[in-house]
Design an enzyme around this catalytic site. Sequence first.
Site, PDB file in Angstrom:
ATOM      1  N   GLU A  62      10.871  19.886   1.790  1.00  0.00           N
ATOM      2  CA  GLU A  62      11.032  21.424   0.986  1.00  0.00           C
ATOM      3  C   GLU A  62       9.945  21.968   1.941  1.00  0.00           C
ATOM      4  OE1 GLU A  62       9.521  22.422  -3.438  1.00  0.00           O
ATOM      5  OE2 GLU A  62       7.837  21.445  -2.390  1.00  0.00           O
ATOM      6  N   HIS A  97      21.689  -4.653   2.181  1.00  0.00           N
ATOM      7  CA  HIS A  97      22.515  -5.660   1.586  1.00  0.00           C
ATOM      8  C   HIS A  97      23.768  -3.568   0.883  1.00  0.00           C
ATOM      9  CE1 HIS A  97      21.336  -9.067   2.135  1.00  0.00           C
ATOM     10  NE2 HIS A  97      20.120  -9.465   2.496  1.00  0.00           N
ATOM     11  N   LYS A 152      -0.527  22.881  -9.746  1.00  0.00           N
ATOM     12  CA  LYS A 152      -1.386  23.291  -8.640  1.00  0.00           C
ATOM     13  C   LYS A 152      -1.488  24.958  -9.529  1.00  0.00           C
ATOM     14  CE  LYS A 152      -1.292  25.987  -4.338  1.00  0.00           C
ATOM     15  NZ  LYS A 152       0.266  26.382  -3.164  1.00  0.00           N
ATOM     16  N   LYS A 165      15.264  28.432 -10.781  1.00  0.00           N
ATOM     17  CA  LYS A 165      14.395  28.409 -12.321  1.00  0.00           C
ATOM     18  C   LYS A 165      14.586  29.602 -13.030  1.00  0.00           C
ATOM     19  CE  LYS A 165      10.139  25.400  -9.120  1.00  0.00           C
ATOM     20  NZ  LYS A 165       9.052  25.813  -8.732  1.00  0.00           N
ATOM     21  N   GLY A 198       1.725  22.286  -2.557  1.00  0.00           N
ATOM     22  CA  GLY A 198       1.636  21.041  -3.072  1.00  0.00           C
ATOM     23  C   GLY A 198       2.591  19.751  -2.677  1.00  0.00           C
ATOM     24  N   ARG A 199       3.214  19.742  -1.787  1.00  0.00           N
ATOM     25  CA  ARG A 199       3.058  18.616  -0.717  1.00  0.00           C
ATOM     26  C   ARG A 199       2.800  18.010  -0.023  1.00  0.00           C
ATOM     27  NH1 ARG A 199       6.127  22.923  -0.153  1.00  0.00           N
ATOM     28  NH2 ARG A 199       6.431  23.806   1.863  1.00  0.00           N
ATOM     29  N   GLU A 215       8.309  22.518 -16.404  1.00  0.00           N
ATOM     30  CA  GLU A 215       8.374  20.322 -16.819  1.00  0.00           C
ATOM     31  C   GLU A 215       6.827  19.872 -17.202  1.00  0.00           C
ATOM     32  OE1 GLU A 215       9.446  21.877 -14.104  1.00  0.00           O
ATOM     33  OE2 GLU A 215      11.715  21.279 -13.414  1.00  0.00           O
TER      34      GLU A 215
HETATM   35  O1  F6P Z   1       9.275  23.324  -7.705  1.00  0.00           O
HETATM   36  C1  F6P Z   1       8.816  23.288  -6.252  1.00  0.00           C
HETATM   37  C2  F6P Z   1       7.342  22.795  -6.351  1.00  0.00           C
HETATM   38  O2  F6P Z   1       6.792  24.104  -6.652  1.00  0.00           O
HETATM   39  C3  F6P Z   1       7.095  21.871  -5.849  1.00  0.00           C
HETATM   40  O3  F6P Z   1       6.430  22.936  -4.448  1.00  0.00           O
HETATM   41  C4  F6P Z   1       5.324  21.516  -5.956  1.00  0.00           C
HETATM   42  O4  F6P Z   1       4.966  20.919  -5.182  1.00  0.00           O
HETATM   43  C5  F6P Z   1       6.018  21.295  -7.690  1.00  0.00           C
HETATM   44  O5  F6P Z   1       6.753  21.984  -7.913  1.00  0.00           O
HETATM   45  C6  F6P Z   1       4.821  21.568  -8.438  1.00  0.00           C
HETATM   46  O6  F6P Z   1       4.111  22.496  -8.530  1.00  0.00           O
HETATM   47  P1  F6P Z   1       3.047  22.922  -9.526  1.00  0.00           P
HETATM   48  O7  F6P Z   1       1.960  21.656  -9.053  1.00  0.00           O
HETATM   49  O8  F6P Z   1       2.585  24.250  -9.526  1.00  0.00           O
HETATM   50  O9  F6P Z   1       2.937  22.460 -10.876  1.00  0.00           O
END
Ligand code: F6P
Length: 548
Positions: free
Chosen positions: A353, A384, A206, A512, A267-268, A212
């Site tokens: 979240e 199990h 987003k 972060k 995002g979620r 990452e």
């Molecule tokens: O760090 C949490 C977060 O901001 C989530 O809310 C989001 O879904 C995820 O990181 C990924 O963010 P992006 O889509 O901006 O890479």
Amino acid sequence: MTALTALPAWQDMLAQAGRLKSIDLRAAFAADPARAERYSLAACGMLLDYSKNRIDDAGLASLFALARATGVEARRAALLGGEKINATEGRAVLHTALRAERSAVVEVDGENVVPEVHAVLDRMAAFADGVRSGGWKGHDGRAITDVVNIGIGGSDLGPFMACEALRDYGASNLRMHFVSTVDGWQLASVLERLDPATTLFIVASKTFTTQETLTNARAARAWLVAAAGSEAAVARHFVAVSTNAEAVSAFGIDLANMFGFWNWVGGRYSLWSAIGLPILLYIGPDHFRALQAGARAMDRHFAEAPLERNLPVILALLGIWYINGMGAATQLISPYNQPLHRLPAYLQQLDMESNGKSVRLDGARCDYHTGPVIWGEPGINGQHAYYQLLHQGTELVPIDFIAALGNPRSPAEHHTILLANFLAQTEALMRGKNEAEVRAELAGQGIKGEALEALVPHKVFDGNRPTNTLLLDALDPATLGSLIALYEHKVFVQGAVWGVNSYDQWGVELGKQLARTIEAELRGDAPVTRHDASTNRLIEYARKALKR
Ligand code: F6P
């Protein structure tokens, strides 16, 4: 006291929960033959049986009164009407607009957003048709065989969960891969199986600033360019999904290969947007539309059904019942169909979240518990592993049991056993096994006297352990869409009652920030002194290993 705990409706709900904490559910079923029917509800391709909860009519009435007293209905209207209910970010929350019909009107700041939503969906569908048919070629003219989604959190969990859940609908000529963690092991273990010339990368972020994702995207791009021998290959093998066109461009992805969305999509909550591109590629435009139609059906149900007959409202209030009224700290999600194996992980982000908050929208600290710890695994594996604790442990763990009745890939022999276990668990958790039953059982096995007495307490099951049973007609795109929307709205209702902002996530920021400092220290040589003694020492310890 906060505005919530001062409410008479809150006090009444707590009193009712106190009264029903030690309800005897076996006796309640025996006394009321209509209990299962009364506390069941079918809508949107699923049946919810919530009769195995510690509830009665008065208890439920106190929950619905609480929902009304906390303004759930007005807040629902604000959500669906595009008001900026995400107050700390000044944003509307409109994942429902992402699945609105073409003819619908949903306004943000006076502008109808539905036409641009459908414009992007149409572009996605055209792109997907090209990839699926082999018309979209890689740099050497071959068709795409593998799609790698690079994204994390909401840019990974929803698409990954849905692609797994809908494998029976997936294109047989496409293999889907999901890379989320910055542990390079994951990317390497995916790439080592792939041919760069037939691989398509979707960089999904987003913000397009997530460390990452960008680190993985850069590595994937280097892998492609090294193999293709030319930067020009990027245009045939990389697409981006983001709200940040500038950053996509700066990364080197042509904006013609970007699918956009908007800051009013959390995002979620984003799998309905361009973030759903892997799903659309895999199951095709028609099935993706069916997924959206299923969600839309649940949106309509949520918007129109009275609270007392409203699936998300009922699930939400039952959650509040156990968290606030009976001290439950966790909620288990127990899907029995293997394709739903990523559903608990998806719901973890969706719920934790959103409602993992301890400050109210009005800035006051919550003097009550909010979002629970969500956890889970496919249920039959859980049986199990950790079900022992659910049956005989000291924790109260409300459970959502989820199973699809139709399961075409599983032979009847398997599916019958699966459903038998599914149904047996909710019965066992509810009815338990009392001392008299244990004694009779042991005596029947020829055990008696002291040996029998010593075993009795270990073999007793208290019962009265609450479960919801969700039976899906089938695990198809429409029902999955309804199921996801059910939980989205459940989370909304709980946030509305608790008075928190379910749509920000400031809690992810501190880690972060600190990671940026520590990354520089790990790369450097100077003595590490700016943290606490533990962190300083651990950084230096890890740094030695990195430099070896
Ligand atoms: O760090 C949490 C977060 O901001 C989530 O809310 C989001 O879904 C995820 O990181 C990924 O963010 P992006 O889509 O901006 O890479």
